[in-house]
Design a protein around this motif. Structure first.
Motif, PDB file in Angstrom:
ATOM      1  N   PRO A 144       0.822  -1.216   0.000  1.00 31.97           N
ATOM      2  CA  PRO A 144       0.000   0.000   0.000  1.00 31.97           C
ATOM      3  C   PRO A 144       0.852   1.261   0.000  1.00 31.97           C
ATOM      4  N   LEU A 145       0.211   2.385  -0.235  1.00 28.46           N
ATOM      5  CA  LEU A 145       0.901   3.666  -0.146  1.00 28.46           C
ATOM      6  C   LEU A 145       1.442   3.874   1.260  1.00 28.46           C
ATOM      7  N   HIS A 146       2.684   4.355   1.354  1.00 25.98           N
ATOM      8  CA  HIS A 146       3.244   4.769   2.635  1.00 25.98           C
ATOM      9  C   HIS A 146       3.525   6.268   2.559  1.00 25.98           C
ATOM     10  N   ALA A 147       4.105   6.819   3.606  1.00 25.90           N
ATOM     11  CA  ALA A 147       4.290   8.273   3.658  1.00 25.90           C
ATOM     12  C   ALA A 147       5.114   8.785   2.487  1.00 25.90           C
ATOM     13  N   GLY A 148       6.137   8.043   2.088  1.00 25.97           N
ATOM     14  CA  GLY A 148       6.979   8.491   0.986  1.00 25.97           C
ATOM     15  C   GLY A 148       6.267   8.493  -0.345  1.00 25.97           C
ATOM     16  N   ASP A 167      14.743   9.817  -5.642  1.00 30.30           N
ATOM     17  CA  ASP A 167      15.517   8.586  -5.800  1.00 30.30           C
ATOM     18  C   ASP A 167      15.596   8.140  -7.256  1.00 30.30           C
ATOM     19  N   LEU A 168      14.731   8.684  -8.113  1.00 28.46           N
ATOM     20  CA  LEU A 168      14.715   8.295  -9.524  1.00 28.46           C
ATOM     21  C   LEU A 168      15.499   9.255 -10.424  1.00 28.46           C
ATOM     22  N   VAL A 169      16.183  10.223  -9.807  1.00 29.78           N
ATOM     23  CA  VAL A 169      16.987  11.162 -10.601  1.00 29.78           C
ATOM     24  C   VAL A 169      17.959  10.419 -11.501  1.00 29.78           C
ATOM     25  N   ASP A 170      18.624   9.409 -10.959  1.00 27.99           N
ATOM     26  CA  ASP A 170      19.669   8.706 -11.694  1.00 27.99           C
ATOM     27  C   ASP A 170      19.127   7.937 -12.895  1.00 27.99           C
ATOM     28  N   ASN A 171      17.824   7.641 -12.904  1.00 29.95           N
ATOM     29  CA  ASN A 171      17.212   6.947 -14.032  1.00 29.95           C
ATOM     30  C   ASN A 171      16.957   7.870 -15.223  1.00 29.95           C
ATOM     31  N   THR A 172      16.861   9.155 -14.971  1.00 31.84           N
ATOM     32  CA  THR A 172      16.414  10.090 -15.994  1.00 31.84           C
ATOM     33  C   THR A 172      17.306  10.115 -17.234  1.00 31.84           C
ATOM     34  N   PRO A 173      18.645  10.159 -17.120  1.00 33.36           N
ATOM     35  CA  PRO A 173      19.461  10.166 -18.344  1.00 33.36           C
ATOM     36  C   PRO A 173      19.249   8.928 -19.207  1.00 33.36           C
ATOM     37  N   LEU A 203      12.648   9.997   4.607  1.00 32.55           N
ATOM     38  CA  LEU A 203      13.697   9.083   5.031  1.00 32.55           C
ATOM     39  C   LEU A 203      13.267   8.287   6.255  1.00 32.55           C
ATOM     40  N   GLY A 204      13.728   7.050   6.310  1.00 30.37           N
ATOM     41  CA  GLY A 204      13.450   6.197   7.450  1.00 30.37           C
ATOM     42  C   GLY A 204      14.411   6.482   8.590  1.00 30.37           C
ATOM     43  N   PRO A 205      14.252   5.775   9.711  1.00 29.68           N
ATOM     44  CA  PRO A 205      15.123   5.988  10.875  1.00 29.68           C
ATOM     45  C   PRO A 205      16.603   5.750  10.584  1.00 29.68           C
ATOM     46  N   ASN A 206      16.900   4.917   9.588  1.00 29.54           N
ATOM     47  CA  ASN A 206      18.293   4.626   9.240  1.00 29.54           C
ATOM     48  C   ASN A 206      18.871   5.631   8.261  1.00 29.54           C
ATOM     49  N   GLY A 207      18.088   6.667   7.914  1.00 30.92           N
ATOM     50  CA  GLY A 207      18.562   7.694   6.993  1.00 30.92           C
ATOM     51  C   GLY A 207      18.401   7.349   5.542  1.00 30.92           C
ATOM     52  N   GLU A 208      17.900   6.151   5.247  1.00 29.22           N
ATOM     53  CA  GLU A 208      17.668   5.752   3.866  1.00 29.22           C
ATOM     54  C   GLU A 208      16.239   6.062   3.461  1.00 29.22           C
ATOM     55  N   LYS A 209      15.998   6.048   2.151  1.00 29.37           N
ATOM     56  CA  LYS A 209      14.659   6.315   1.632  1.00 29.37           C
ATOM     57  C   LYS A 209      13.634   5.386   2.284  1.00 29.37           C
ATOM     58  N   LEU A 210      12.545   5.967   2.784  1.00 27.80           N
ATOM     59  CA  LEU A 210      11.458   5.167   3.329  1.00 27.80           C
ATOM     60  C   LEU A 210      10.836   4.348   2.209  1.00 27.80           C
ATOM     61  N   SER A 211      10.688   3.039   2.429  1.00 28.48           N
ATOM     62  CA  SER A 211      10.163   2.176   1.381  1.00 28.48           C
ATOM     63  C   SER A 211       9.431   0.999   1.995  1.00 28.48           C
ATOM     64  N   LYS A 212       8.713   0.298   1.119  1.00 30.15           N
ATOM     65  CA  LYS A 212       8.015  -0.899   1.575  1.00 30.15           C
ATOM     66  C   LYS A 212       9.012  -1.959   2.016  1.00 30.15           C
TER      67      LYS A 212
END
Length: 289
Positions: A14-18, A202-208, A231-240
């Motif tokens: 499901p959708l999360h905050a990010g 997080d998808l910036v790198d895909n654009t080129p 960002l999650g507690p570990n500083g990484e992108k919040l994800s499923k």
């Protein structure tokens, strides 16, 4: 062309905050520019799909007042378009079959003294560019041209990337027979007439890579805006994948206000959802005219 934007979630949960931040940003940009907003379920990577997640995502969006202007589409129903695009690229010599496994690529890079990986992805050394030499094709790759790809993000400015050196010839159809994200998203955006892509940073790198593929297929390049990440507690992108909780849509105004704060927008969470969204549209339009 009339503005047309989209939100393209993967149904891996499901959708999360990010993901709500990305959905809200794309919806606000469409509304601020008087355009249409579409929803496309990116379910082409079947092993990651969670049964029922697509319908739950649509329910969560609706509860937050984010309703698409056209019926949603599913990538799994559009695979003939991806195959047609791949066939054309192969005919034109812009794509080729590849027999390499990840181990083969790692060994080839090691032999060249190039062990470095980029974002966990091995830089393809071009092993099969000149043919398979009797081996069986596993995947299909785009023949990436030399040179730097410049592009400008509406939020974070100018970017430069030499895709040939930093990524190499990237996969269009995987060894498991599934179409790669890069091909599917470019074909879908072109087919649906998407003029503006608003998505997570997080998808910036895909654009080129997508710009190169757009050029190879002769389709327009949308304008891009990459929104801030949660960002999650570990500083990484919040994800499923790292346990992000589903958006609580029983209190949609609170969820939307939190998402708006990530985007640098202040709204009143005490008002009804339509008024909250109207406040957000005005603020967004002032920031990204």
């Amino acid at each position: 062309m009339a503005y047309r934007g989209r939100f393209a979630p993967s149904p891996s949960g499901p959708l999360h905050a990010g993901s709500l931040v990305a959905a809200l940003a794309s919806w606000l940009d469409a509304r601020a520019h008087g355009g249409a907003w579409l929803v496309r379920i990116e379910d082409v990577d079947r092993p990651r799909n969670v049964p029922g997640a697509d319908e739950e995502i649509l329910r969560q969006l609706a509860a937050c007042g984010l309703v698409p202007d056209r019926p949603p589409t599913w990538q799994s129903q559009r695979e003939a378009l991806y195959q047609a695009a791949l066939d054309r690229l192969v005919r034109e010599g812009k794509a080729y079959p590849c027999a390499c496994s990840r181990r083969d690529i790692a060994l080839a890079l090691f032999a060249q003294g190039r062990e470095r990986t980029r974002h966990g992805e091995l830089v393809y050394p071009g092993t099969c560019r000149a043919g398979l030499h009797g081996q069986e094709a596993r995947a299909w790759r785009l023949r990436v041209p030399e040179g730097v790809v410049p592009w400008t993000d509406r939020r974070v400015g100018v970017h430069l990337q030499n895709v040939a050196e930093e990524v190499g010839d990237f996969v269009l159809k995987r060894a498991d027979g599934l179409f790669a994200y890069q091909l599917a998203v470019v074909v879908d955006d072109a087919d649906q007439g998407i003029t503006h892509v608003v998505r997570g940073e997080d998808l910036v790198d895909n654009t080129p890579r997508q710009i190169l593929l757009q050029r190879a297929l002769g389709v327009p390049t949308p304008q891009y805006l990459h929104a801030p990440l949660v960002l999650g507690p570990n500083g990484e992108k919040l994800s499923k994948q790292n346990g992000a909780a589903a958006v609580e849509v029983a209190q949609p105004a609170a969820a939307l206000a939190a998402a708006a704060r990530v985007l640098g927008i202040t709204v009143d969470p005490r008002v009804a959802v339509p008024e909250l969204l109207a406040q957000a549209v005005r603020a967004w339009g002032a920031r990204y005219p």
